[in-house]
Motif scaffolding. Structure first.
Motif, short mmCIF file in Angstrom:
data_model
loop_
_atom_site.label_atom_id
_atom_site.label_comp_id
_atom_site.label_asym_id
_atom_site.label_seq_id
_atom_site.Cartn_x
_atom_site.Cartn_y
_atom_site.Cartn_z
N LEU A 68 -2.05 7.33 3.40
CA LEU A 68 -2.79 7.32 2.15
C LEU A 68 -3.91 8.39 1.98
N HIS A 69 -4.73 8.62 3.04
CA HIS A 69 -5.35 9.87 3.06
C HIS A 69 -4.96 11.10 3.08
N TYR A 120 1.03 4.46 -2.53
CA TYR A 120 1.04 5.91 -2.08
C TYR A 120 2.03 6.61 -3.08
N HIS A 173 -5.59 1.75 -0.49
CA HIS A 173 -6.79 1.54 0.62
C HIS A 173 -7.18 0.19 0.38
N GLU A 227 -10.72 12.10 7.78
CA GLU A 227 -10.44 10.56 7.86
C GLU A 227 -8.92 10.16 8.41
N HIS A 243 -10.70 13.64 3.14
CA HIS A 243 -9.51 12.99 3.31
C HIS A 243 -8.75 13.50 4.70
N CYS A 265 -7.87 8.41 11.92
CA CYS A 265 -6.82 7.66 12.02
C CYS A 265 -5.95 7.63 13.12
N ALA A 322 0.82 -1.22 -0.23
CA ALA A 322 -0.18 -0.03 0.08
C ALA A 322 0.87 1.29 -0.08
N THR A 358 -3.01 3.49 6.50
CA THR A 358 -4.62 4.13 5.84
C THR A 358 -4.34 5.77 6.10
N GLY A 362 -6.83 -2.34 3.41
CA GLY A 362 -8.25 -2.47 4.05
C GLY A 362 -8.47 -3.99 4.11
#
Length: 394
Positions: free
Chosen positions: A244-245, A202, A225, A267, A264, A271, A198, A241, A229
């Motif tokens: 990534l946002h 990114y 994601h 979110e 984003h 996190c 992941a 995660t 995920g």
């Protein structure tokens, strides 16, 4: 006052525009910027911000580096960094050759520690030191992973490829950074590590962000994601995660998508509440401070410079914050101060960035354009600004 020669971003834009057989008016019609700004950039009266360069590159179907002149070979040679690039390129080509009998066996723990040390050096912006050690570490880990394959060794090898990407980007060798990310994927697959996979997506997304291909960048973040995920939701997975946002927030900002930026950031904040300061997780610097820094960066990318400075005033940088993030904050702050007419403050911020991370600042295109912009704005160039201009090769 230092005088700009023909080797500037504006001059390169003009040259590429003419090669594409476009007038200034025709090019201006293809980018979300005015004809007046394009004219001023081409004649050197205004700096070419990175979002502007990305838009022009996309319109002209040219690589961003063609317009920025990266890598800045003259300065790299002066700093004795250029000669360190070829060994990295060669080390990246060892991946499928199997074990090298000339390399003695080493304890896995020592090799993993060496990979982590490289990540730490890049975060501390000790680029020369990391670049010198990187090829040898890649070769040793490649041999070790082929001799006695293990998740731990493949993960460490993927980490060194990620370091190769980071160094290549900071020095302006984007072609090499793409190779490094391919190698990272190769090693991450063998490690069966969804978080590493992941993170690689990114980083790919940020490459397209630099090139102005925002939709592709957003799709890559979505793939990231999907990968993380599907994994167990550990603290590590939540931090990835969140990162990534954060990447998606600056991509959305460049694409002028305010609602997506807000979503984003929200979110990522969620996190960060779960993880707290997770700076140690894959050296991503993720946590509440990084969320605040990205909120400010998003405002800069959307050219909301007063809002960016408002955000900057709210941020208290912890002592333990990675030097690379601290310097990036100062460069963003300098750009916002310059764009709002606070030229003395902008100069002070760029000087601070130089003192904080000299190698990163010297090769950061945003920092260089801010220095050029301050030169043009100043009626009389202060000695400090003159020294900075000479330092970046004006």
């Amino acid at each position: 006052m230092p005088r700009l020669d023909d080797d500037t971003t504006g001059a390169r834009i003009k040259e590429q525009r003419k090669l594409a057989r476009l007038t200034q008016r025709q090019l201006a019609d293809r980018i979300p910027y005015s004809y007046s700004l394009l004219n001023q950039v081409e004649c050197g009266a205004k700096p070419a911000n990175l979002d502007f360069v990305a838009a022009v590159a996309q319109a002209l179907r040219a690589d961003v580096t063609v317009l920025t002149g990266q890598p800045y070979v003259t300065e790299l040679q002066q700093d004795r960094l250029a000669k360190l690039v070829r060994p990295i390129r060669e080390a990246l080509d060892l991946y499928d050759l199997g074990a090298d009998d000339a390399i003695p066996e080493q304890p896995a723990a020592e090799l993993v520690a060496a990979a982590d040390q490289l990540c730490e050096q890049v975060r501390a912006t000790r680029l020369r030191k990391a670049a010198k050690a990187l090829p040898g570490t890649i070769a040793e880990l490649t041999t070790a992973a082929w001799r006695t394959p293990s998740t731990e060794l493949w993960q460490a090898l993927a980490s060194t490829y990620r370091t190769a990407h980071d160094i290549s980007v900071k020095l302006g060798y984007y072609d090499l950074s793409a190779v490094a990310l391919d190698r990272m994927d190769w090693a991450a697959q063998r490690a069966s590590d969804p978080c590493l996979a992941a993170i690689r997506q990114y980083m790919r997304a940020l490459a397209y962000f630099r090139e102005g291909e925002y939709r592709i960048g957003q799709r890559l973040v979505a793939v990231g994601h999907g990968i993380v995920g599907g994994a167990e939701q550990t603290r590590e997975a939540v931090a990835v995660t969140g990162q990534l946002h954060l990447g998606a927030s600056v991509i959305a900002a460049r694409a002028d998508q305010q609602d997506a930026v807000d979503t984003h950031i929200a979110e990522a904040k969620r996190c960060a509440k779960q993880t707290g300061d997770a700076s140690e997780v894959h050296w991503l610097s993720f946590g509440p401070t990084n969320v605040a820094l990205h909120r400010m960066s998003a405002a800069v990318e959307m050219r909301q410079y007063d809002e960016a400075l408002n955000q900057a005033r709210k941020i208290t940088l912890p002592t333990a914050l990675a030097t690379s993030r601290r310097a990036h904050f100062l460069i963003d702050k300098a750009r916002s101060e310059m764009e709002t007419g606070r030229t003395e403050a902008a100069l002070s911020s760029i000087v601070d960035a130089r003192h904080t991370a000299p190698e990163q600042t010297r090769y950061h295109p945003g920092a260089r354009e801010t220095i050029k912009g301050l030169v043009h704005i100043s009626r009389r160039t202060p000695d400090t600004l003159g020294h900075l201009a000479a330092w970046i090769g004006l």
